[in-house]
Design a protein around this motif. Structure first.
Motif, PDB file in Angstrom:
ATOM      1  N   GLY A  80       0.865  -1.172   0.042  1.00 32.94           N
ATOM      2  CA  GLY A  80      -0.093  -0.181   0.000  1.00 32.94           C
ATOM      3  C   GLY A  80       0.722   1.337   0.069  1.00 32.94           C
ATOM      4  O   GLY A  80       0.330   2.208  -0.015  1.00 32.94           O
ATOM      5  N   GLY A  81       2.048   1.183   0.048  1.00 28.93           N
ATOM      6  CA  GLY A  81       3.024   2.139  -0.136  1.00 28.93           C
ATOM      7  C   GLY A  81       3.705   2.540   1.329  1.00 28.93           C
ATOM      8  O   GLY A  81       4.300   3.634   1.245  1.00 28.93           O
ATOM      9  N   LEU A  82       3.614   1.810   2.142  1.00 33.93           N
ATOM     10  CA  LEU A  82       4.405   2.314   3.436  1.00 33.93           C
ATOM     11  C   LEU A  82       5.924   2.021   3.304  1.00 33.93           C
ATOM     12  O   LEU A  82       6.364   1.010   2.880  1.00 33.93           O
ATOM     13  CB  LEU A  82       3.593   1.457   4.737  1.00 33.93           C
ATOM     14  CG  LEU A  82       4.546   1.628   5.850  1.00 33.93           C
ATOM     15  CD1 LEU A  82       4.294   3.324   6.297  1.00 33.93           C
ATOM     16  CD2 LEU A  82       3.916   0.718   7.031  1.00 33.93           C
ATOM     17  N   THR A  83       6.543   3.183   3.306  1.00 29.08           N
ATOM     18  CA  THR A  83       8.092   3.076   3.430  1.00 29.08           C
ATOM     19  C   THR A  83       8.514   3.806   4.727  1.00 29.08           C
ATOM     20  O   THR A  83       7.869   4.484   5.259  1.00 29.08           O
ATOM     21  CB  THR A  83       8.634   3.989   2.183  1.00 29.08           C
ATOM     22  OG1 THR A  83       7.938   3.602   0.991  1.00 29.08           O
ATOM     23  CG2 THR A  83      10.057   4.128   2.234  1.00 29.08           C
ATOM     24  N   TRP A  84       9.365   3.112   4.912  1.00 32.70           N
ATOM     25  CA  TRP A  84      10.594   3.352   6.488  1.00 32.70           C
ATOM     26  C   TRP A  84      10.948   4.853   6.289  1.00 32.70           C
ATOM     27  O   TRP A  84      12.267   4.799   6.580  1.00 32.70           O
ATOM     28  CB  TRP A  84      11.063   2.321   6.976  1.00 32.70           C
ATOM     29  CG  TRP A  84      10.316   0.991   7.363  1.00 32.70           C
ATOM     30  CD1 TRP A  84      10.155  -0.321   6.880  1.00 32.70           C
ATOM     31  CD2 TRP A  84       9.094   1.189   8.195  1.00 32.70           C
ATOM     32  NE1 TRP A  84       9.456  -1.006   7.452  1.00 32.70           N
ATOM     33  CE2 TRP A  84       8.393  -0.307   8.237  1.00 32.70           C
ATOM     34  CE3 TRP A  84       8.274   1.965   8.942  1.00 32.70           C
ATOM     35  CZ2 TRP A  84       7.465  -0.581   8.818  1.00 32.70           C
ATOM     36  CZ3 TRP A  84       7.191   1.702   9.685  1.00 32.70           C
ATOM     37  CH2 TRP A  84       6.725   0.200   9.650  1.00 32.70           C
ATOM     38  N   THR A  85      10.325   5.544   6.180  1.00 24.09           N
ATOM     39  CA  THR A  85      11.017   7.030   6.347  1.00 24.09           C
ATOM     40  C   THR A  85      11.274   7.224   7.926  1.00 24.09           C
ATOM     41  O   THR A  85      10.579   6.581   8.818  1.00 24.09           O
ATOM     42  CB  THR A  85      10.056   8.279   5.778  1.00 24.09           C
ATOM     43  OG1 THR A  85       8.986   8.215   6.611  1.00 24.09           O
ATOM     44  CG2 THR A  85       9.634   7.895   4.453  1.00 24.09           C
ATOM     45  N   PRO A  86      11.970   8.263   8.161  1.00 25.97           N
ATOM     46  CA  PRO A  86      12.170   8.465   9.472  1.00 25.97           C
ATOM     47  C   PRO A  86      10.843   8.935  10.329  1.00 25.97           C
ATOM     48  O   PRO A  86      10.648   8.288  11.418  1.00 25.97           O
ATOM     49  CB  PRO A  86      13.237   9.902   9.644  1.00 25.97           C
ATOM     50  CG  PRO A  86      14.013   9.413   8.313  1.00 25.97           C
ATOM     51  CD  PRO A  86      12.940   8.774   7.279  1.00 25.97           C
ATOM     52  N   GLU A  87      10.034   9.579   9.368  1.00 25.56           N
ATOM     53  CA  GLU A  87       8.658   9.866  10.265  1.00 25.56           C
ATOM     54  C   GLU A  87       8.055   8.759  10.374  1.00 25.56           C
ATOM     55  O   GLU A  87       7.382   8.485  11.514  1.00 25.56           O
ATOM     56  CB  GLU A  87       7.822  10.593   9.003  1.00 25.56           C
ATOM     57  CG  GLU A  87       8.582  12.281   9.135  1.00 25.56           C
ATOM     58  CD  GLU A  87       9.711  12.164   8.031  1.00 25.56           C
ATOM     59  OE1 GLU A  87      10.613  12.981   8.075  1.00 25.56           O
ATOM     60  OE2 GLU A  87       9.765  11.172   7.152  1.00 25.56           O
ATOM     61  N   ASN A  88       7.705   7.738   9.561  1.00 23.22           N
ATOM     62  CA  ASN A  88       7.069   6.663   9.697  1.00 23.22           C
ATOM     63  C   ASN A  88       7.577   5.398  10.498  1.00 23.22           C
ATOM     64  O   ASN A  88       6.979   5.044  11.613  1.00 23.22           O
ATOM     65  CB  ASN A  88       6.805   5.791   8.343  1.00 23.22           C
ATOM     66  CG  ASN A  88       5.837   6.495   7.444  1.00 23.22           C
ATOM     67  OD1 ASN A  88       4.948   7.361   7.928  1.00 23.22           O
ATOM     68  ND2 ASN A  88       6.046   6.178   6.275  1.00 23.22           N
ATOM     69  N   LEU A  89       8.776   5.430  10.652  1.00 24.55           N
ATOM     70  CA  LEU A  89       9.598   4.802  11.653  1.00 24.55           C
ATOM     71  C   LEU A  89       9.121   5.299  12.987  1.00 24.55           C
ATOM     72  O   LEU A  89       9.113   4.615  13.997  1.00 24.55           O
ATOM     73  CB  LEU A  89      11.024   4.738  11.464  1.00 24.55           C
ATOM     74  CG  LEU A  89      11.664   3.725  10.481  1.00 24.55           C
ATOM     75  CD1 LEU A  89      12.966   4.043  10.023  1.00 24.55           C
ATOM     76  CD2 LEU A  89      11.494   2.313  11.006  1.00 24.55           C
ATOM     77  N   ALA A  90       9.500   6.692  13.117  1.00 31.48           N
ATOM     78  CA  ALA A  90       9.107   7.175  14.596  1.00 31.48           C
ATOM     79  C   ALA A  90       7.640   6.868  15.025  1.00 31.48           C
ATOM     80  O   ALA A  90       7.148   6.536  16.073  1.00 31.48           O
ATOM     81  CB  ALA A  90       9.208   8.686  14.500  1.00 31.48           C
ATOM     82  N   LYS A  91       6.846   6.814  14.075  1.00 35.70           N
ATOM     83  CA  LYS A  91       5.386   6.527  14.399  1.00 35.70           C
ATOM     84  C   LYS A  91       5.082   4.802  14.873  1.00 35.70           C
ATOM     85  O   LYS A  91       4.612   4.612  15.733  1.00 35.70           O
ATOM     86  CB  LYS A  91       4.333   6.789  13.195  1.00 35.70           C
ATOM     87  CG  LYS A  91       4.207   8.165  12.970  1.00 35.70           C
ATOM     88  CD  LYS A  91       3.313   8.214  11.786  1.00 35.70           C
ATOM     89  CE  LYS A  91       3.248   9.838  11.288  1.00 35.70           C
ATOM     90  NZ  LYS A  91       2.411   9.761   9.899  1.00 35.70           N
ATOM     91  N   TYR A  92       5.972   4.270  14.112  1.00 39.16           N
ATOM     92  CA  TYR A  92       5.721   2.576  14.100  1.00 39.16           C
ATOM     93  C   TYR A  92       6.752   2.459  15.660  1.00 39.16           C
ATOM     94  O   TYR A  92       6.049   1.994  16.329  1.00 39.16           O
ATOM     95  CB  TYR A  92       6.539   1.983  13.264  1.00 39.16           C
ATOM     96  CG  TYR A  92       6.294   0.435  13.143  1.00 39.16           C
ATOM     97  CD1 TYR A  92       5.230  -0.059  13.105  1.00 39.16           C
ATOM     98  CD2 TYR A  92       7.460  -0.260  13.614  1.00 39.16           C
ATOM     99  CE1 TYR A  92       5.182  -1.493  13.032  1.00 39.16           C
ATOM    100  CE2 TYR A  92       7.471  -1.646  13.437  1.00 39.16           C
ATOM    101  CZ  TYR A  92       6.048  -2.202  13.420  1.00 39.16           C
ATOM    102  OH  TYR A  92       6.062  -3.617  13.526  1.00 39.16           O
TER     103      TYR A  92
END
Length: 131
Positions: A80-92
């Protein structure tokens, strides 16, 4: 230089300084990562464990490290497009079940933003593939 141009330049510089402060401390992140080593590996000779190898995770599409059996939820998140950007990693890292409901990571998350920033900075130093 006009006042408007000067104001824009100051705004850009302040934004850049703010972003630089949010990057984190890789050395401190290495210590925080000790909470993760039961399930994840990084560095030379890293191998999948209960969780995937995290070398090169920053910028990687979710659910795609070779030879790791991800949950259906994580594979779908990546598709679905989830890439581990620093922002997404922080949320995860703050709440894994909230960002990707149904994933199989049992870790509840890191609560301190400094710990999250630091571990992301540490992970960003890892080579894209294990040596």
């Amino acid at each position: 230089m006009g006042i408007r141009t000067l104001a824009i330049l100051i705004g850009v510089l302040l934004t850049s300084a703010s972003s630089a402060q949010e990057v984190g401390d890789a050395a401190a992140g290495e210590a925080v990562f000790k909470k993760c080593i039961t399930c994840h590996a990084v560095g030379d000779n890293a191998r999948n464990k209960v969780g995937p190898v995290l070398n090169g995770v920053v910028g990687r599409t979710a659910g795609t490290f070779p030879e790791f059996r991800y949950s259906e939820a994580m594979v779908k998140a990546g598709e679905g497009g989830l890439t581990w950007t620093p922002e997404n990693l922080a949320k995860y890292l703050h709440s894994p079940k909230e960002l990707v409901p149904g994933n199989k990571m049992s870790f509840a998350g890191l609560k301190e933003q400094a710990d999250i920033d630091n571990v992301i900075a540490y992970l960003a130093t890892m080579p894209a593939t294990p040596q």
